[in-house]
Structure formats: C-alpha cells, structure tokens
Write a protein that holds these residues in place. Sequence first.
Motif, short mmCIF file in Angstrom:
data_model
loop_
_atom_site.label_atom_id
_atom_site.label_comp_id
_atom_site.label_asym_id
_atom_site.label_seq_id
_atom_site.Cartn_x
_atom_site.Cartn_y
_atom_site.Cartn_z
N TYR A 90 18.23 10.41 54.01
CA TYR A 90 18.80 10.90 55.26
C TYR A 90 18.20 12.27 55.58
O TYR A 90 18.05 13.10 54.68
CB TYR A 90 20.30 11.14 55.12
CG TYR A 90 21.15 9.95 54.74
CD1 TYR A 90 21.72 9.13 55.71
CD2 TYR A 90 21.44 9.68 53.40
CE1 TYR A 90 22.55 8.07 55.36
CE2 TYR A 90 22.26 8.61 53.04
CZ TYR A 90 22.81 7.81 54.02
OH TYR A 90 23.63 6.77 53.67
N MET A 91 17.87 12.53 56.84
CA MET A 91 17.45 13.87 57.25
C MET A 91 18.19 14.28 58.54
O MET A 91 18.12 13.58 59.55
CB MET A 91 15.95 13.94 57.48
CG MET A 91 15.48 15.38 57.60
SD MET A 91 13.71 15.52 57.71
CE MET A 91 13.48 15.06 59.41
N LEU A 92 18.90 15.41 58.46
CA LEU A 92 19.74 15.88 59.58
C LEU A 92 19.04 17.01 60.32
O LEU A 92 18.59 17.98 59.70
CB LEU A 92 21.08 16.37 59.03
CG LEU A 92 22.07 16.93 60.05
CD1 LEU A 92 22.61 15.82 60.96
CD2 LEU A 92 23.23 17.64 59.35
N THR A 93 18.97 16.90 61.65
CA THR A 93 18.42 17.97 62.49
C THR A 93 19.44 18.31 63.57
O THR A 93 19.78 17.45 64.39
CB THR A 93 17.09 17.55 63.15
OG1 THR A 93 16.20 17.09 62.13
CG2 THR A 93 16.46 18.72 63.89
N GLY A 94 19.96 19.53 63.54
CA GLY A 94 20.95 19.95 64.53
C GLY A 94 20.31 20.63 65.72
O GLY A 94 19.15 21.04 65.68
N GLY A 95 21.11 20.79 66.81
CA GLY A 95 20.66 21.51 68.00
C GLY A 95 21.26 22.91 68.01
O GLY A 95 21.91 23.33 67.04
N THR A 96 21.05 23.63 69.11
CA THR A 96 21.64 24.97 69.22
C THR A 96 23.15 24.87 69.38
O THR A 96 23.67 23.83 69.83
CB THR A 96 21.05 25.73 70.42
OG1 THR A 96 21.15 24.88 71.56
CG2 THR A 96 19.60 26.11 70.20
N THR A 97 23.85 25.94 69.03
CA THR A 97 25.31 25.95 69.10
C THR A 97 25.77 25.61 70.52
O THR A 97 25.27 26.18 71.49
CB THR A 97 25.84 27.34 68.69
OG1 THR A 97 25.32 27.63 67.41
CG2 THR A 97 27.36 27.36 68.66
N GLY A 98 26.71 24.66 70.62
CA GLY A 98 27.27 24.28 71.91
C GLY A 98 26.46 23.25 72.67
O GLY A 98 26.89 22.76 73.71
N SER A 99 25.29 22.85 72.14
CA SER A 99 24.43 21.91 72.88
C SER A 99 24.90 20.46 72.77
O SER A 99 24.54 19.61 73.58
CB SER A 99 22.99 21.99 72.35
OG SER A 99 22.94 21.53 71.00
N LEU A 100 25.70 20.15 71.73
CA LEU A 100 26.13 18.78 71.41
C LEU A 100 24.94 17.86 71.10
O LEU A 100 25.06 16.65 71.19
CB LEU A 100 27.00 18.18 72.53
CG LEU A 100 28.37 18.82 72.73
CD1 LEU A 100 29.06 18.27 73.98
CD2 LEU A 100 29.27 18.58 71.51
N ASP A 101 23.80 18.45 70.76
CA ASP A 101 22.62 17.68 70.36
C ASP A 101 22.56 17.57 68.85
O ASP A 101 22.75 18.58 68.15
CB ASP A 101 21.32 18.39 70.81
CG ASP A 101 21.05 18.22 72.28
OD1 ASP A 101 21.46 17.18 72.84
OD2 ASP A 101 20.42 19.12 72.87
N SER A 102 22.23 16.38 68.34
CA SER A 102 22.06 16.23 66.91
C SER A 102 21.25 14.97 66.62
O SER A 102 21.24 14.04 67.44
CB SER A 102 23.43 16.13 66.23
OG SER A 102 23.28 16.23 64.83
N ASP A 103 20.56 14.95 65.49
CA ASP A 103 19.73 13.79 65.16
C ASP A 103 19.79 13.52 63.65
O ASP A 103 19.73 14.45 62.86
CB ASP A 103 18.27 14.05 65.57
CG ASP A 103 17.46 12.78 65.58
OD1 ASP A 103 17.34 12.18 66.67
OD2 ASP A 103 16.95 12.38 64.52
N LEU A 104 19.93 12.24 63.31
CA LEU A 104 19.97 11.86 61.90
C LEU A 104 18.97 10.71 61.67
O LEU A 104 19.12 9.65 62.28
CB LEU A 104 21.39 11.43 61.51
CG LEU A 104 21.63 11.13 60.04
CD1 LEU A 104 21.47 12.37 59.17
CD2 LEU A 104 23.04 10.55 59.85
N VAL A 105 17.98 10.95 60.84
CA VAL A 105 16.98 9.93 60.52
C VAL A 105 17.34 9.30 59.18
O VAL A 105 17.74 10.01 58.25
CB VAL A 105 15.56 10.55 60.44
CG1 VAL A 105 14.55 9.56 59.88
CG2 VAL A 105 15.11 11.03 61.81
N GLU A 106 17.21 7.97 59.10
CA GLU A 106 17.49 7.27 57.84
C GLU A 106 16.35 6.33 57.51
O GLU A 106 15.88 5.59 58.37
CB GLU A 106 18.77 6.44 57.97
CG GLU A 106 19.99 7.27 58.26
CD GLU A 106 21.16 6.42 58.71
OE1 GLU A 106 22.27 6.94 58.73
OE2 GLU A 106 20.95 5.24 59.06
#
Length: 296
Positions: A129-145
């Motif tokens: 699993y690899m987690l990549t978050g966005g800037t605070t408050g952006s509600l952006d996020s990505d999880l690769v599996e």
Amino acid sequence: MQLQLSQSALLGRNRLNVALLLFVAILLTANVGHATTAVLQNRNSMAEFHTEAADPGTKGLFNWNVDGIDQIFEQWFWYRVGNTGPESALDTLTQNEVSQLNLDSEAGNDFLLVGYVDPAQRFSIQVRYMLTGGTTGSLDSDLVEVLRIQNLSTTQPLDFHFFQYVDFDLGGTANDDTVSVGGIPGNTVRQSDALLQLSETVVTPPPSRYAVTGTAASLKSQLTDGSPTSLSGAGGPITGDAAWAFQWDFVLAPGDSYLISKDKNLRPVPEPATVWTAFAAACALLLAARRIRRNK
Ligand SMILES: [Ca+2]
Ligand SMILES: [Ca+2]
Ligand SMILES: [Ca+2]
Ligand SMILES: [Ca+2]
C-alpha cells in the motif's frame, strides 16, 4: 595452559554471541505474531490497517481519514482454491512479513507491505500500500495497492479465485452514496455523495467479475458463507450503503506469479461554479477556433 584458557574464553564468547543472536531472532519472530494496527500518514491523510486474525474488529483497511473524516468502513481480501468450498479471508493465512517505510521527506510512514503464506505451502500473497495525501482541507487523497500472488509449487498448477471487498462510507455517512462500474471491460468503480467522489481503477489486469450493491452486508455475506461464490456482474448505479467487490479467476503455472495493481483516488465533487467556469472556458475556446477557421 595459557593457550587452553584463551581457547575456552573464545568458546565462551562465541556461545554468548550465539545466545545473543538467538535472543534477537526470538524477539523478531515475536514481533511478527503481535496484534497491531499498521498506520500510514501523509499530509491530510491517514490510513489504518488490521492485518492479522488476532487483530480486534474489522480486518484490512478500516480507517481512511482524510481531513479528519473517516471515509471507509472496510476493505479486505478473500480467496478460494478451486471451484468448491467457501472463500477464506487473507488473514487466515500465516503472516510472514510486515514492513512500513517512510518514502518521502515528510513525517509519517507512507508505505506498508504485508506478506502471507498458505500453511500448506501452495501459494503466497503480498500486499503493498502507498498513501499520498493532499494539502490540508483539500479533501484530496490517493491510495495505491499492488498485490502479488505466487504459486509456490514446482509441479502443480494453482486454480485461484481472488476477491476484493470494499465498503466506503464517503464523508462518514453510509446511506447517501451512489456506486457504479465503468470501463470496457469493467475495471473502474465510481462512488460519490453530495460532497465527495471516489474512483478505484484497476490498472492491470481488469477483474474477471464484479458486483456493486446498495446494501453492503448482503454482498459481504457472499464471501463469508459456506459456498463458492461467483460475483453477479451487477454494475449499478445504485444508492444506499454502497459497497462493491472484484473477482479475479486465473490458473497459475508452477512457480508463476500474478500481479494486480489498483489505485483509489478521493476528491471533492466540483462545485457548480467550477463546472460553469470550465464550461464557459470551453465555449470561449470553441468560438476562438471558429473565428480562426473563418479568417483563414
Ligand atoms: Ca512520509
Ligand atoms: Ca456519504
Ligand atoms: Ca461464498
Ligand atoms: Ca458503504
């Protein structure tokens, strides 16, 4: 005598070294057997996983917290060898490795690897699993599996059926989510509510079968009942406590492995103002192109 003393002192030191190594090995082995929660963190995002049968509560990814809101109830994997009998959860296998890494310069581990082996030594399964978050408050996020299933036999083919089950509750609310399958063949699931949209793309290979539902519990029960399951092919759209499952059917030659690569992407639903701005920009471009063509 002098020499004999040195030899016995040396022997004693070697014994001490061996004892120390054994002690460290026991500590490391003990670590593998512990019930723990694996935590990944990156910018506005945190993901928590229960990876062992001994862990309490929901197995697999049970918390994907983006800007302080938990987006998921459960994501976990099941498998079946052959066409008879029930499916089994991944954590019923023997866990033989867990590692977490911090791959970027920001605080918190963002990479997790969990490995399992069949107690009968027929196959092994690794999940990354690899987690990549966005800037605070952006509600952006990505999880690769990325998953790797390997046939450990040197003589026998492996008739394997692998399942992923996912129950997202976007925005922390379960009953207002709509889910559907897209792509030809179907390899992308889209789930959304008024605020958030999530897509899961199977980069490779597309699943053999899939099902989406508005009643999560009914879909999950197919993987925990006593009989072999083949997913219905229901593609939605359907609204409710949305959940979905993918199924990969394949035969692995002796020694071969099968790779599954997937990406989960969460982002806010674009505001109407943003949509209208994009529409106006597209119209302006079209008009400009027409003017250029007319002037030629
Ligand atoms: Ca990091
Ligand atoms: Ca929701
Ligand atoms: Ca079943
Ligand atoms: Ca749900």
